[in-house]
Motif scaffolding. Structure first.
Motif, PDB file in Angstrom:
ATOM      1  N   UNK A 128       0.832  -1.205   0.000  1.00 33.41           N
ATOM      2  CA  UNK A 128       0.000   0.000   0.000  1.00 33.41           C
ATOM      3  C   UNK A 128       0.870   1.259   0.000  1.00 33.41           C
ATOM      4  N   UNK A 129       0.409   2.245  -0.743  1.00 33.27           N
ATOM      5  CA  UNK A 129       0.995   3.583  -0.767  1.00 33.27           C
ATOM      6  C   UNK A 129      -0.044   4.554  -0.217  1.00 33.27           C
ATOM      7  N   UNK A 130       0.360   5.434   0.666  1.00 29.45           N
ATOM      8  CA  UNK A 130      -0.552   6.440   1.206  1.00 29.45           C
ATOM      9  C   UNK A 130      -0.800   7.525   0.148  1.00 29.45           C
ATOM     10  N   UNK A 131      -2.035   7.938   0.021  1.00 33.87           N
ATOM     11  CA  UNK A 131      -2.407   8.983  -0.937  1.00 33.87           C
ATOM     12  C   UNK A 131      -3.554   9.782  -0.326  1.00 33.87           C
ATOM     13  N   UNK A 132      -3.223  10.596   0.662  1.00 35.43           N
ATOM     14  CA  UNK A 132      -4.236  11.279   1.455  1.00 35.43           C
ATOM     15  C   UNK A 132      -5.073  12.239   0.633  1.00 35.43           C
ATOM     16  N   UNK A 133      -4.434  12.979  -0.272  1.00 35.48           N
ATOM     17  CA  UNK A 133      -5.163  13.978  -1.060  1.00 35.48           C
ATOM     18  C   UNK A 133      -5.797  13.373  -2.301  1.00 35.48           C
ATOM     19  N   UNK A 145      -1.159   8.105   9.698  1.00 32.14           N
ATOM     20  CA  UNK A 145      -1.460   7.378   8.461  1.00 32.14           C
ATOM     21  C   UNK A 145      -1.803   5.928   8.771  1.00 32.14           C
ATOM     22  N   UNK A 146      -1.088   5.340   9.722  1.00 32.95           N
ATOM     23  CA  UNK A 146      -1.395   3.967  10.128  1.00 32.95           C
ATOM     24  C   UNK A 146      -2.784   3.872  10.758  1.00 32.95           C
ATOM     25  N   UNK A 147      -3.205   4.917  11.463  1.00 34.64           N
ATOM     26  CA  UNK A 147      -4.575   4.944  11.992  1.00 34.64           C
ATOM     27  C   UNK A 147      -5.583   4.807  10.852  1.00 34.64           C
ATOM     28  N   UNK A 148      -5.316   5.496   9.753  1.00 37.31           N
ATOM     29  CA  UNK A 148      -6.209   5.429   8.597  1.00 37.31           C
ATOM     30  C   UNK A 148      -6.180   4.039   7.956  1.00 37.31           C
ATOM     31  N   UNK A 149      -5.017   3.405   8.001  1.00 35.89           N
ATOM     32  CA  UNK A 149      -4.920   2.053   7.464  1.00 35.89           C
ATOM     33  C   UNK A 149      -5.780   1.090   8.277  1.00 35.89           C
ATOM     34  N   UNK A 150      -5.704   1.188   9.590  1.00 32.07           N
ATOM     35  CA  UNK A 150      -6.565   0.370  10.447  1.00 32.07           C
ATOM     36  C   UNK A 150      -8.042   0.614  10.139  1.00 32.07           C
ATOM     37  N   UNK A 151      -8.389   1.886   9.985  1.00 31.03           N
ATOM     38  CA  UNK A 151      -9.793   2.234   9.727  1.00 31.03           C
ATOM     39  C   UNK A 151     -10.260   1.691   8.375  1.00 31.03           C
ATOM     40  N   UNK A 152      -9.355   1.693   7.402  1.00 30.75           N
ATOM     41  CA  UNK A 152      -9.712   1.168   6.086  1.00 30.75           C
ATOM     42  C   UNK A 152     -10.087  -0.313   6.177  1.00 30.75           C
ATOM     43  N   UNK A 177      -4.585  -2.160  17.998  1.00 26.32           N
ATOM     44  CA  UNK A 177      -4.157  -2.135  16.608  1.00 26.32           C
ATOM     45  C   UNK A 177      -4.764  -3.337  15.872  1.00 26.32           C
ATOM     46  N   UNK A 178      -4.809  -3.239  14.540  1.00 28.69           N
ATOM     47  CA  UNK A 178      -5.404  -4.286  13.709  1.00 28.69           C
ATOM     48  C   UNK A 178      -4.338  -5.256  13.189  1.00 28.69           C
ATOM     49  N   UNK A 179      -3.178  -4.724  12.843  1.00 31.30           N
ATOM     50  CA  UNK A 179      -2.133  -5.540  12.261  1.00 31.30           C
ATOM     51  C   UNK A 179      -1.146  -6.013  13.324  1.00 31.30           C
ATOM     52  N   UNK A 180      -0.592  -7.198  13.105  1.00 30.53           N
ATOM     53  CA  UNK A 180       0.628  -7.600  13.785  1.00 30.53           C
ATOM     54  C   UNK A 180       1.782  -6.915  13.067  1.00 30.53           C
ATOM     55  N   UNK A 181       2.935  -6.827  13.696  1.00 29.20           N
ATOM     56  CA  UNK A 181       4.095  -6.282  13.015  1.00 29.20           C
ATOM     57  C   UNK A 181       5.206  -7.320  12.968  1.00 29.20           C
TER      58      UNK A 181
END
Length: 358
Positions: free
Chosen positions: A84-89, A182-189, A255-259
């Motif tokens: 995944x690549x972040x693309x906020x805008x 940004x990781x917060x948004x990934x969890x929310x997605x 958190x949603x993901x393990x690391x």
């Protein structure tokens, strides 16, 4: 001494005579095979030829493609990798520069998905940008649709790379950096498009234990029957990038993901060790302790081109629970019979490290 013990442990294991305890087995007592860069479409031949002239060796390493995610799941693969690549805008990756380097390529992003905000899914910016699910939301929706149609499926691992590295050559699109926000948004997605009822989270595994690692060392992974219909997400990144995900969430609480956390740390549960041939004894020792290990059967098309299954054989013997390959089907890009599966042709089996003689 530890290395010698690990080698002895592996040497005396029954390689394929695996007793099957059924759905009562914990999820770390099985082995699965899955795919690497599971979303990836081939680079268009016109662009590939131009890139090959610039760096033929590098292009050889990425000369592969995958079936759709649904087709892979239908085949029985139980690990997928999504970058995944972040693309906020929105719009950051809407017109890859590679489109201009080789005229006559097929149209790109005809539905204008890349113009909208949200995480984008592809391999390498401006070069290897074609994807079977171009946005993370679409990938998740495809996973949910398939899972809802197969509610009793075995747990599926989703390995993720948070891509934010700039290319070493100038002129390429520079990705946004992953931050805790940004990781917060990934969890929310994931929560919004898949639903957390479909996910085994670190909180689920930690249970009553103080840290996630304590839970793992006490064998607190859920049984297969408890994990049916669920997904397990892993952020496959090294420090310090993976530690950005931990900030404010010690031991991955909420958190949603393990690391990809090194054993001996509070977040340790799933660990990536991709050199199975060199790391066989170390992998086996960690698996026996309770960690889940992800490794690879092949990389950079190398093993497939020479039909070399030594890494896959080592991966199986090591007991690594997740084995990734680019070749669950033979390549269509070069001539080779190389194809990865377990002896029965499937992608799931009981782990030989926990087997007993029948």
């Amino acid at each position: 001494m530890k290395a010698i013990f690990g080698l002895l442990l592996v040497a005396f294991l029954p390689a394929y005579n695996v007793a099957d305890p059924g759905d009562n087995a914990p999820i770390n007592h099985v082995q699965v095979i899955g795919s690497h860069n599971s979303y990836k479409k081939a680079i268009d031949p016109k662009l590939f030829k131009i890139l090959q002239k610039s760096d033929s060796l590098a292009m050889t390493k990425i000369d592969y493609e995958h079936s759709s995610i649904t087709q892979q799941l239908d085949m029985g693969l139980l690990d997928l990798e999504i970058d995944v690549y972040a693309d906020t805008a929105g719009g950051k990756y809407a017109h890859p520069k590679g489109l201009d380097w080789a005229p006559g390529q097929p149209a790109y992003d005809t539905e204008k998905l890349m113009t909208k905000p949200g995480f984008k899914v592809f391999h390498i910016q401006d070069i290897d940008f074609r994807s079977n699910c171009p946005t993370f939301a679409l990938c998740l929706q495809e996973l949910k649709k398939w899972s809802d149609a197969h509610p009793d499926h075995n747990p599926i691992y989703i390995t993720m790379n948070a891509k934010d590295e700039a290319m070493k050559r100038p002129g390429f699109t520079v990705p946004d950096k992953f931050t805790p926000a940004i990781y917060d948004k990934l969890d929310k997605e994931i929560a919004d498009n898949l639903g957390l009822d479909h996910v085994i989270t670190p909180d689920n595994v930690r249970g009553k234990y103080k840290t996630l690692e304590q839970a793992v060392l006490h064998q607190n992974w859920p049984a297969l029957k408890q994990a049916k219909g669920k997904f397990i997400f892993l952020l496959d990144e090294q420090a310090p990038k993976n530690l950005e995900y931990v900030k404010g969430h010690p031991s991955l609480k909420a958190r949603v993901l393990f690391i990809n956390a090194e054993p001996g740390t509070p977040e340790a549960a799933i660990y990536v060790m991709n050199e199975a041939t060199k790391q066989l004894s170390q992998i086996a020792a960690l698996v026996k302790k309770g960690y889940i290990i992800r490794t690879r059967a092949d990389s950079d098309t190398q093993e497939a081109r020479t039909n070399d299954k030594s890494s896959f054989d080592a991966a199986m013997r090591s007991g690594a629970q997740i084995i990734s390959t680019d070749y669950y089907k033979p390549s269509t890009h070069f001539k080779s019979d190389y194809k990865i599966s377990f002896a029965d042709g499937g992608y799931f089996r009981m782990n030989p490290l926990f087997s007993t003689e029948k």
